[in-house]
Design a protein around this motif. Structure first.
Motif, mmCIF file in Angstrom:
data_model
loop_
_atom_site.group_PDB
_atom_site.id
_atom_site.type_symbol
_atom_site.label_atom_id
_atom_site.label_comp_id
_atom_site.label_asym_id
_atom_site.label_seq_id
_atom_site.Cartn_x
_atom_site.Cartn_y
_atom_site.Cartn_z
ATOM 1 N N GLY A 112 0.827 -1.217 0.281
ATOM 2 C CA GLY A 112 -0.030 0.003 -0.089
ATOM 3 C C GLY A 112 0.733 1.088 -0.048
ATOM 4 O O GLY A 112 2.147 1.308 0.248
ATOM 5 N N GLU A 113 0.123 2.353 -0.384
ATOM 6 C CA GLU A 113 0.992 3.598 -0.228
ATOM 7 C C GLU A 113 0.720 4.277 1.173
ATOM 8 O O GLU A 113 1.811 4.710 1.677
ATOM 9 C CB GLU A 113 -0.119 4.813 -0.825
ATOM 10 C CG GLU A 113 0.004 4.543 -2.544
ATOM 11 C CD GLU A 113 1.529 4.561 -3.003
ATOM 12 O OE1 GLU A 113 2.241 5.621 -2.936
ATOM 13 O OE2 GLU A 113 2.052 3.651 -3.769
ATOM 14 N N ILE A 114 -0.183 4.017 1.886
ATOM 15 C CA ILE A 114 -0.074 4.297 3.313
ATOM 16 C C ILE A 114 0.132 2.853 4.084
ATOM 17 O O ILE A 114 -0.411 1.669 3.950
ATOM 18 C CB ILE A 114 -1.301 4.754 3.857
ATOM 19 C CG1 ILE A 114 -1.418 6.220 2.973
ATOM 20 C CG2 ILE A 114 -1.239 5.152 5.031
ATOM 21 C CD1 ILE A 114 -2.845 6.788 2.810
ATOM 22 N N THR B 296 -10.774 5.353 6.353
ATOM 23 C CA THR B 296 -11.207 6.721 5.353
ATOM 24 C C THR B 296 -10.511 7.890 6.024
ATOM 25 O O THR B 296 -9.910 8.621 5.090
ATOM 26 C CB THR B 296 -12.741 6.737 5.677
ATOM 27 O OG1 THR B 296 -13.359 5.608 4.817
ATOM 28 C CG2 THR B 296 -13.084 7.928 4.561
ATOM 29 N N ASN B 297 -10.520 8.355 7.147
ATOM 30 C CA ASN B 297 -9.850 9.465 7.591
ATOM 31 C C ASN B 297 -8.494 9.585 7.559
ATOM 32 O O ASN B 297 -7.868 10.561 7.375
ATOM 33 C CB ASN B 297 -10.268 9.788 9.266
ATOM 34 C CG ASN B 297 -11.794 10.131 9.347
ATOM 35 O OD1 ASN B 297 -12.162 11.227 8.944
ATOM 36 N ND2 ASN B 297 -12.543 9.256 9.807
ATOM 37 N N PHE C 202 -3.638 11.930 4.893
ATOM 38 C CA PHE C 202 -2.356 11.881 4.153
ATOM 39 C C PHE C 202 -2.680 12.575 2.665
ATOM 40 O O PHE C 202 -1.730 13.259 2.306
ATOM 41 C CB PHE C 202 -2.219 10.267 3.789
ATOM 42 C CG PHE C 202 -1.416 9.773 5.028
ATOM 43 C CD1 PHE C 202 0.052 9.919 4.710
ATOM 44 C CD2 PHE C 202 -1.838 9.003 5.954
ATOM 45 C CE1 PHE C 202 1.084 9.236 5.770
ATOM 46 C CE2 PHE C 202 -1.155 8.456 6.749
ATOM 47 C CZ PHE C 202 0.241 8.620 6.811
ATOM 48 N N ILE C 203 -3.714 12.474 1.973
ATOM 49 C CA ILE C 203 -3.893 13.083 0.663
ATOM 50 C C ILE C 203 -3.929 14.415 0.880
ATOM 51 O O ILE C 203 -3.154 15.467 0.046
ATOM 52 C CB ILE C 203 -5.265 12.454 0.098
ATOM 53 C CG1 ILE C 203 -4.918 11.190 -0.472
ATOM 54 C CG2 ILE C 203 -5.660 13.460 -1.453
ATOM 55 C CD1 ILE C 203 -6.321 10.516 -0.966
ATOM 56 N N HIS D 190 3.790 6.929 5.506
ATOM 57 C CA HIS D 190 3.694 6.733 4.118
ATOM 58 C C HIS D 190 4.783 5.866 3.611
ATOM 59 O O HIS D 190 5.928 5.635 4.337
ATOM 60 C CB HIS D 190 3.968 8.065 3.592
ATOM 61 C CG HIS D 190 3.516 8.263 1.961
ATOM 62 N ND1 HIS D 190 4.255 7.708 1.144
ATOM 63 C CD2 HIS D 190 2.328 8.372 1.349
ATOM 64 C CE1 HIS D 190 3.654 7.743 -0.250
ATOM 65 N NE2 HIS D 190 2.658 8.382 -0.026
ATOM 66 N N ARG D 191 4.742 4.946 2.583
ATOM 67 C CA ARG D 191 5.620 3.891 2.042
ATOM 68 C C ARG D 191 6.990 4.759 1.789
ATOM 69 O O ARG D 191 7.857 4.062 1.522
ATOM 70 C CB ARG D 191 5.039 3.308 1.018
ATOM 71 C CG ARG D 191 4.794 3.811 -0.351
ATOM 72 C CD ARG D 191 4.514 2.885 -1.559
ATOM 73 N NE ARG D 191 5.551 1.925 -1.498
ATOM 74 C CZ ARG D 191 5.278 0.574 -1.087
ATOM 75 N NH1 ARG D 191 4.171 -0.009 -0.623
ATOM 76 N NH2 ARG D 191 6.223 -0.318 -1.114
#
Length: 253
Positions: A89-91, A108-109, A114-115, A163-164
């Motif tokens: 995953g990205e996160i 979701t939160n 992060f975005i 974050h990755r």
């Protein structure tokens, strides 16, 4: 492979026969999340197959990736690092097997924040659970200059997401202070985290958890290790925290 937004990374082991029970409860909470694009990475150090069998049973309800990690040291830091390194995953959302997501909007939160911010790491609110699902002692994470010497104002690693692109991993020399050392290192390397203050994670309190077996000798050893690693970077307040906790290990022996 399709893009995966979040990897929920779970270090697992037998936990004196309770590990699969706690993990299945956590799976139920993950299934109830309103966010769908996530995988569950279970790094398993069990000597038996109960965790693997549970993952197989749930594979049609959750996107579960079970990986064995029997050759690594039997400790949470090595096991969670293995899960993080297997994630797609990205996160990367850490979740210990006996903890669970209390809020069905947690993922979701997490992704939304992060975005919105482009942050490298994030902490969310938590509380403890003893029996049933009643949350006690709700806690909003905060950082302090005494954190790395054991003044844990953040909570367990289950409140953490990175974050990755964050390549930092837990220090495998540590057991008791593995979480606070990691928060300190992320803080130094990446700056302040994003904070989601709502209670989103439940930390289960029970007699089988690792913290119940931490003795004074281990505390002394890890405090000395942290002193060698961070004394030069610590404030006067941080150094006093070290001295206070180190003295307790002497008085209690």
């Amino acid at each position: 492979m399709a893009r995966i937004d979040i990897s929920v990374c779970i270090p697992a082991y037998e936990m004196e026969g309770y590990g699969s029970d706690y993990l299945e409860f956590s799976f139920r909470k993950l299934e109830a999340q309103d966010f769908q694009n996530f995988e569950v990475v279970v790094s398993d150090q069990s000597a038996d197959s109960r965790i693997r069998d549970l993952c197989d049973d749930w594979s049609d309800r959750l996107n579960i990736f079970h990986v064995w990690n029997r050759e690594a040291p039997r400790q949470a830091s090595a096991n969670i690092n293995h899960a993080l390194n297997q994630a797609n995953g990205e996160i990367l959302k850490i979740l210990f097997q006996d903890d669970y997501l209390f809020d069905c909007t947690c993922l979701t939160n997490v992704q939304k924040r992060f975005i919105e911010t482009g942050c490298d790491w994030l902490l969310c609110g938590s509380g403890i659970v003893r029996e049933g699902e009643a949350i006690e002692r709700a806690m909003i994470p905060s950082l302090s200059d005494r954190l790395h010497f054991g003044k844990n104002t953040v909570s367990s690693p289950s409140v953490l997401a990175i974050h990755r692109r964050c390549l930092e991993r837990f220090d495998e020399n540590l057991v008791w202070l593995m979480d606070v050392e990691f928060y300190k290192r992320l803080w130094d390397a990446k700056g302040e985290p994003e904070i989601l203050p709502s209670t989103m994670v439940a930390n289960r309190i029970h007699k089988h958890q690792v913290s119940s077996r931490v003795d004074r000798k281990l505390q002394a050893r890890e405090l000395d290790y942290m002193w060698r690693k961070y004394a030069a970077k610590s404030t006067v307040s941080g150094k006093f925290e070290f001295l206070k906790r180190r003295m307790k290990t002497i008085w209690s022996t």
